[in-house]
Enzyme design. Sequence first.
Site, PDB file in Angstrom:
ATOM      1  N   GLY A   1     -24.494  30.426 -18.553  1.00  0.00           N
ATOM      2  CA  GLY A   1     -23.841  29.292 -17.903  1.00  0.00           C
ATOM      3  C   GLY A   1     -22.386  29.514 -17.538  1.00  0.00           C
TER       4      GLY A   1
ATOM      5  CG  PHE B   1     -20.180  13.760 -15.823  1.00  0.00           C
ATOM      6  CD1 PHE B   1     -19.048  13.566 -16.598  1.00  0.00           C
ATOM      7  CD2 PHE B   1     -21.410  13.316 -16.317  1.00  0.00           C
ATOM      8  CE1 PHE B   1     -19.139  12.952 -17.849  1.00  0.00           C
ATOM      9  CE2 PHE B   1     -21.510  12.713 -17.565  1.00  0.00           C
ATOM     10  CZ  PHE B   1     -20.372  12.526 -18.328  1.00  0.00           C
TER      11      PHE B   1
ATOM     12  CE  LYS C   1      -9.778  31.904 -13.875  1.00  0.00           C
ATOM     13  NZ  LYS C   1     -10.949  32.488 -14.544  1.00  0.00           N
TER      14      LYS C   1
ATOM     15  CB  VAL D   1      -4.923  30.478 -15.449  1.00  0.00           C
ATOM     16  CG1 VAL D   1      -4.817  31.940 -15.874  1.00  0.00           C
ATOM     17  CG2 VAL D   1      -4.728  30.362 -13.942  1.00  0.00           C
TER      18      VAL D   1
ATOM     19  CD  GLU E   1      -2.112  25.436 -20.012  1.00  0.00           C
ATOM     20  OE1 GLU E   1      -2.436  26.479 -19.401  1.00  0.00           O
ATOM     21  OE2 GLU E   1      -0.963  25.247 -20.427  1.00  0.00           O
TER      22      GLU E   1
ATOM     23  N   GLY F   1     -15.196  28.799 -23.849  1.00  0.00           N
ATOM     24  CA  GLY F   1     -16.364  28.119 -23.292  1.00  0.00           C
ATOM     25  C   GLY F   1     -15.917  26.817 -22.674  1.00  0.00           C
TER      26      GLY F   1
ATOM     27  CG  ASP G   1     -12.495  33.071 -11.228  1.00  0.00           C
ATOM     28  OD1 ASP G   1     -12.434  31.835 -11.125  1.00  0.00           O
ATOM     29  OD2 ASP G   1     -12.178  33.688 -12.265  1.00  0.00           O
TER      30      ASP G   1
ATOM     31  CB  THR H   1     -15.095  18.728  -7.633  1.00  0.00           C
ATOM     32  OG1 THR H   1     -13.847  19.195  -7.110  1.00  0.00           O
ATOM     33  CG2 THR H   1     -15.059  17.200  -7.736  1.00  0.00           C
TER      34      THR H   1
END
Lengths: 341, 341
Positions: free
Chosen positions: B209, B11, B227, B155, B152, B324, B223, B99
């Site tokens: 963020g 969350f 992907k 990536v 979905e 975002g 990362d 998570t």
Amino acid sequence: MKKIDIALLGFGNVGRALAQLLLAKREVLREHYQIEWSIVGIATRRHGSVLNPTGVDLEAALSFAVADKEISSLAPNNADMDGVTFVRTSGADVLFENTSVNYQTGQPAIDHIEAALEMGMHAITANKGPVVHAFGRLAELAQAKGVRFLYESTVMDGAPIFSLWQEVLPVAKLHSFRGVLNSTTNLILTLMEAGKSFDQALAHAQATGITETDPSGDIMGWDAAVKVAALVTVLMGIPLTPDNIERKGIDDITLEAVSKARDAGLRWKLICQAWRDGEGVEACVRPEQIDPNDSLYNVMGTSSAVTFVSDVLGDLTITETNPGPQTTAYGLLADFIRVVR
Amino acid sequence: MKKIDIALLGFGNVGRALAQLLLAKREVLREHYQIEWSIVGIATRRHGSVLNPTGVDLEAALSFAVADKEISSLAPNNADMDGVTFVRTSGADVLFENTSVNYQTGQPAIDHIEAALEMGMHAITANKGPVVHAFGRLAELAQAKGVRFLYESTVMDGAPIFSLWQEVLPVAKLHSFRGVLNSTTNLILTLMEAGKSFDQALAHAQATGITETDPSGDIMGWDAAVKVAALVTVLMGIPLTPDNIERKGIDDITLEAVSKARDAGLRWKLICQAWRDGEGVEACVRPEQIDPNDSLYNVMGTSSAVTFVSDVLGDLTITETNPGPQTTAYGLLADFIRVVR
């Protein structure tokens, strides 16, 4: 195994590329999609028509068309007939309507598709005319008959545009879009940037086969306006015809104007746009000078691109580089698999 | 009306953006998709967990989380529990697993998703770990249980990538792809081009963020590599883990190197690539200097893009501008509608 009878109405560049793709993907369709197709009819503009419920030899038809021979000799008893009679007599499960576009009326393609849907056939087209001039009517008729009317290849060839919004972007609301949607004008502007005159550039575009013998539909922005109308009609749910779109072609863009823009680090593009305005929509097609930071700046030659702005995804841009009749054919094949599944 | 019980595991930014989108689209889901959802459980990393088969008040949970309050007080008898127990006890029809990613092992997200599928729940995730470390196993388990495992948003946030290939591009064979897939490094390079130091640029990325507290996964190319591995595994059908990808981060790209490139009309980008090589695949992630004619040149800030080369469509590029948490949330919602339909 699903056995599907196909009628091909229109056997020009796109119709033939589709025929080749159907042949190339025959095994994959059989093995992965359990689809076994058979061609029961082909109608051409200049080489006659052929109907045969037990199957037309598609490879033979292709070689006849390439050799400029009448394809009617491929089956006995093939009287000349109009498109609607061809559709009604074909007995096909799926009609591919790939005749030439009529920007002003959408005919006779609308009649062809209507006849197919009335007979309970699925109808698939790369022809923009029916989408802008009869979308609501044809979509309703298809639904009433329990069949589908699909048109992925009408905008940006085989790139997934309509199917993207209809199948993978649920609950999204399209606010606006902006793009380069006409290959001929973009190729001409690209060649002029490299120093060719308008006439030289046009001659080149015609020689490569991407432009109609009469190129005015492209040059004057009609093709672009029809595509904008199709996107607005289908994706925004607001019926719009090309004559209601503010439209300016590239006919008065001079070599001097192109050079001047280039020297200033800019590029002329025929920009297509539409945006919601209250309950309605505004749309226009016009040449604009854009700068290198514009997402459309690198859309060169016959490539096309469109940026969609929606409530859920921000800006999403789809770019198709150097398409050709094979990519249009792929959009038709993708629609075919959709209707059969 | 389909009544669907949802469990939210995770969350943070994405989980909360999903909660907001579910609330914002509640009416549309009801009216256009006949979907009535109810949240039966929320598990957070820092604010406890809540389970309530008759429904958790999602708006209250959001305001508790924002106010840094324990959400466990929203229902009685909420003992602390691990993720797998939370999933098993939830009684949900759909699990959203959001998570934090573990690049090396994919855990504990894999266990969470496995537990959900075992219980006959659909599982939807924005977590790349399970896709690269357990795709085959989870996809098979989902199929065996008659449910779906969708991802979905792993990536390019909510931009349609997996669903594009899986749903609207049938019979296409993906040959290769090339893109800019990591937002943090692209934003850092963009800011360095504007004169900021690496550290200033990183601090800015963290302040907005988009970057984890520990940014090394982004900076070192993990990362991006994860992907690439996810795309290769799912879209090319070749299982690939990130440690098998040649990987170089942007940690030694200096401000001087960025200025030098800019003066030469070039731009540094962290380029992700993969291409088939016989029956196998080659893949790499590394910084490259690209020129203005490169289709990735205009991918700036947090935007990302990928060009796919296939046998039927030539080059097709998908570009997502300024995504975002809301766009990631949209990808999750789109998956949700897919599993429920």
